[in-house]
Scaffold this active site. Structure first.
Site, PDB file in Angstrom:
ATOM      1  CB  CYS A 150      -0.956  -0.007   1.189  1.00  0.00           C
ATOM      2  SG  CYS A 150      -0.178  -0.402   2.757  1.00  0.00           S
ATOM      3  CG  HIS A 243      -0.419   4.296   4.436  1.00  0.00           C
ATOM      4  ND1 HIS A 243      -1.187   3.982   5.538  1.00  0.00           N
ATOM      5  CD2 HIS A 243       0.074   3.095   3.999  1.00  0.00           C
ATOM      6  CE1 HIS A 243      -1.154   2.671   5.752  1.00  0.00           C
ATOM      7  NE2 HIS A 243      -0.411   2.119   4.836  1.00  0.00           N
TER       8      HIS A 243
END
Lengths: 351, 351, 351, 351
Positions: A150, A243
């Site tokens: 990711c 993130h």
């Protein structure tokens, strides 16, 4: 409905599996044929096997569907979306490919296999060509396509237009990663409330090795890694989804900040040109407010499929630095895999 | 008690001011003569002017002391600890120095003035020599000594032994900073809960310019900036106290990780040799657990006066990277200023 | 040292076990003879078996001690502190008592057994008399003393002086409980960050049944439950340590708020009169600031052994309401058990 | 578009004001004519005067609209939505009513005025009749309709069907309230991270006095307060949006839990029958999972316009207890006011 392609979701009860199911609930191209998980879940209704944690319609409307055991014997469909852990993926994903299925995997097991595309459709759509190599090599009629870690996926979205426009020599990336990346139950609350953990197992090597593969060149028979230095420093922070990445990059020819910004703004890669269903209209949002992007406020834009850059400024060491943000369980997981399958469909790799 | 040096705390009601008061409550060298703040607080008892937010004895036992107006006319002591904001500091700190006081300031106003020591006793104790230059230049009998920005202070603690042992060519530092650094009320909870803010006003320039000054060489009449590149990427995270920093550093001669570790472990600078009251026995704790240091668990060690390093590992770009942690309002603010005053006392700069 | 009583800590590696160890590290009366946990840990050094999560000296200075299997065969001491889960406690605690040890347990297994004291020394010191009944009944030379559920313990500390002064007819208690109460890993961060969970398994019945037992009257052969209605509404909130409780209480004779406050202020129960080592000098802190007590700011007072009340005000339904706060893993667990042992020692129940 | 009713948003830049604007952006009945705030904002474009904090289209698509001063002279529309603070509301809302506007206010200024409806359309639609009294009394052509305190609004949604079915004698309510309720910047992060604050100024009296008014009977000339005891214990917790309430209630005739549940499930009040645009299809969601409702997971259902109950169980003191949840800045503020206006329109009170 009858013309949609039947698909199986492997690992359907987990954090990423649920996002697969939610995204597939109203997908124009795919319909869920099998919901599969471990042997333990087989035979149960999805609502009984799964602690649904997302908003929107619970269980993606499939709460009453009976779960299958996640093997080719019980859960074969033409398309497989895999949210398996690395261990089971290593065994099961090739079994499905051998049985003729196209596996779109979120697992780490085969990401660095030379004949497996590590696909982000905006970045390296042509890497799909590896499927021919793969099929030839293994004698499969199916195949395996993976999406990347990711953190690396979000990073490479911002880097790709810069690499295309200028060439990247080095990237330093410090991440502040959401807890959802660790699955459920994942990170203990006693560990993360009011804290920063400067370590995520295996995360830094993944970013450092997957990034040059994704940005690499497909030669027709393999992928030449992009010749760039990548350094990752990964942290867990008390954020639920998304993130944040602090990025410094050394570009060839030391382009101006304006040139960098223009490269992002001008980027119009293949999924957007093809108008793939899950492709965000604009893949990179370039923020101008001095304190954006912010993960809690921006990460759900475009259902988490676009990434956000901002705070573009000079870096005294590498030349350019900027803030980056992306959705780890959508763009970086379930959404990414589904977009991969949409691209494969558009390119004729799905029968 | 009568032999202790009387001191004034300017800005005594704020987040840093309260930490000054708490630290001075039982200090062997200093006693609080004046608690001062804005005109508005003058004449009030400290307990009425101050919303005490620390644990331990409320108001440092000085709740009944009547506050003074923070000017040399009303609050002159031989030693002044200043927790003023930049604006008031610019005007008041020189006024106190002119009136004969030694001002130990936490404000940014004079940090980069060529004749003002930007002091971290472990790092550049000899910079105190600038006081002679300063006094000569201004004709003061007192003087101004500043501590650095909290993020830069923590950083320079970890860098100093490496700079002494090897020489530093470049430092990339990404911070994840506590909310206490913004004072009170400071960061709105709506802004930071579950979020990361990739911007703190003026923070990056401060780190980038203060670090080379602190690591610079005192020539006898000025400080030569250390010739190194510094790049800072600063973030606010939902942590109460303590700044986490992800650091990559380029050292001359590319020493091994073991050599770096040894440089930290062997470091025994002047405050520790002099056994200054507020100096931690070990200035740098070198962690070996793979997921430490962690801010919530480690930051209060040694009352926040030591810093913590860990996760030492190779950086593909700059050579060495590591995790760093320090207490922003103790080592990086109140505790740092008091340690500065202790050093000045030991060196004979306080009458 | 040789005259200290040897003790065993059962369940020494967990959240509560570690607090036992830290408290016993410098205890004037007890010294740790055995650190015990599951079979799996036996034979390992404590530092290898235990992920230490507390501040202060790691492993309470016992990092190198080799762990024993937690059975009377391998880990018998005159005094046992048990941080076992309910299941193992049910089997092991009687085994130790039968073998002659005095077991001070934090487990729920025997709290409601008629012959087991549910002890809070400030509240019901005389319930220790049940030990005679217990020994007679089972033919044990040792015995079992339990402390109560953490939420109930905090509650009963605030209620006891009111019950003694006025008599309590009904108590409504809504808790906002820290995550540490669920042990480690305990509550998943995905479940609690930015959330409130209105359910903690078994918590409400425990509070509702343990409170009348603790406030009950020891007749010489059993405890008559206090005839009061108790209603508990329990919640998990994103707080690390400390349970906040919102309490409404119906007192006989409808005393004034001043009379209630005076009852708290005048309370000077046995542990304080005996000056037991772990007894806080003042068991109940009565706050006057309108927004206190607050868990993050007040819970560590007296090493978590006192409780805090504040916001005393009229309740339109039950008469009196107030805010209450206490430390769930100290007063409500490890500290409470050790104080129980200190009381037993003072009363001659330990040989 | 031309047939929509022009409206003004007073206090358009704040936390609630922004939600008004977002909800009105695509409203079938209303269109924003004036965005108004303090004198300081007048003349600025909305995007320049407002730090937009919501997701969805920034500034509700009205970023370029020039703001007006919030007085009848500059910002009169037939309908006014007021997100003013109490002070300005006291002066300005009657001025608008006198000038002929229907003011739908979120402010506390006139909630308890005998001739002002404290309106929750599902609960007391007939209280709108007070407008006749109000107009007659003041000689206004316009009028003022208020919504209640956010905590009280959520509470009364759950209570209304119980009051109608059984009659309520007493309600004890402990709240755990989101930070958004304090506006922006509102609660300092240093105060609330990892903390619970057992105090919100004026909140408890508001709940205790507004609830009986909302549940009261409109006699044709005034509202008879419902004869019930209400006790509120209010807390701030680190949650972004949504108030959790722990409720105990004494009902006439002590109905069974099933009867209580049926009363909620059967409730189909006027806004749902009229299918008002902002009315949620089901006003109360009755959860059956033992740990729901949970604020982070459930509060955004129906854009925050429905409330959630769960954990229905016997209360040893008052008979019935349950968990309750609602959206404080939607149902409890902006959304509530707009629904009030929709009801007024349906009932012919808007010209």
């Amino acid at each position: 409905m009858s013309t949609k392609i039947p698909v199986t979701v492997l690992g359907a009860t987990g954090v990423v599996g649920q996002r697969f199911v939610r995204r597939l609930a109203n997908h124009p191209l795919f319909r869920v044929e099998h919901l599969a998980a471990s042997e333990r879940s087989a035979g149960k209704r999805y609502r009984d096997a799964c602690a649904w944690r997302l908003d929107g319609e619970p269980y993606g409307g499939l709460g009453d569907q009976v779960m299958a055991e996640g093997t080719p014997e019980f859960a074969l469909s033409p398309v497989i979306f895999s949210a398996l852990d690395t261990g089971p993926a290593k065994e099961l994903e090739p079994a499905f490919a051998r049985a003729g299925a196209m596996v779109f995997s979120n697992a780490a097991a085969f990401r660095m296999s030379p004949e497996v595309p590590l696909l982000v459709p905006e970045v390296n759509a042509d890497h799909l060509g590896l499927l021919e190599v793969q099929r030839h090599h293994h004698g499969w009629t199916g195949g395996i396509v993976t999406n990347a870690n990711c953190t690396a996926t979000v990073l490479v979205m911002a880097l790709a237009p810069l690499h295309q426009a200028f060439g990247i020599e080095a990237v330093m990336m410090t991440s502040m990663q959401a807890i959802s990346g660790a699955g459920y139950p994942g990170v203990a609350s006693l560990d993360i409330l009011g804290n920063v953990i400067p370590f995520i197992r295996n995360e830094e090597p993944k970013v450092e090795e997957e990034t040059p593969k994704m940005l690499g060149r497909f030669t027709g028979k393999d992928v030449e890694l992009a010749p760039m230095l990548v350094s990752a420093l990964c942290h867990r922070v008390p954020v639920i989804e998304g993130h944040t990445e602090a990025v410094s990059v050394k570009l060839k020819g030391n382009p101006s900040l304006d040139a960098v910004r223009d490269a992002w703004l001008a980027w119009r890669p293949e999924p957007q040109r093809l108008k793939l269903f899950s492709a965000p209209p604009v893949p990179i949002h370039v923020h101008t407010l001095e304190d954006r992007p912010q993960v809690r406020r921006d990460v759900e834009t475009d259902e988490g499929m676009s990434v956000h850059v901002g705070r573009l400024r000079p870096c005294p060491i590498l030349g350019v630095k900027f803030a980056l943000l992306g959705h780890n369980t959508e763009r970086g997981a379930a959404g990414g895999s589904i977009l991969n399958a949409e691209l494969a469909h558009a390119k004729g790799y799905l029968r």
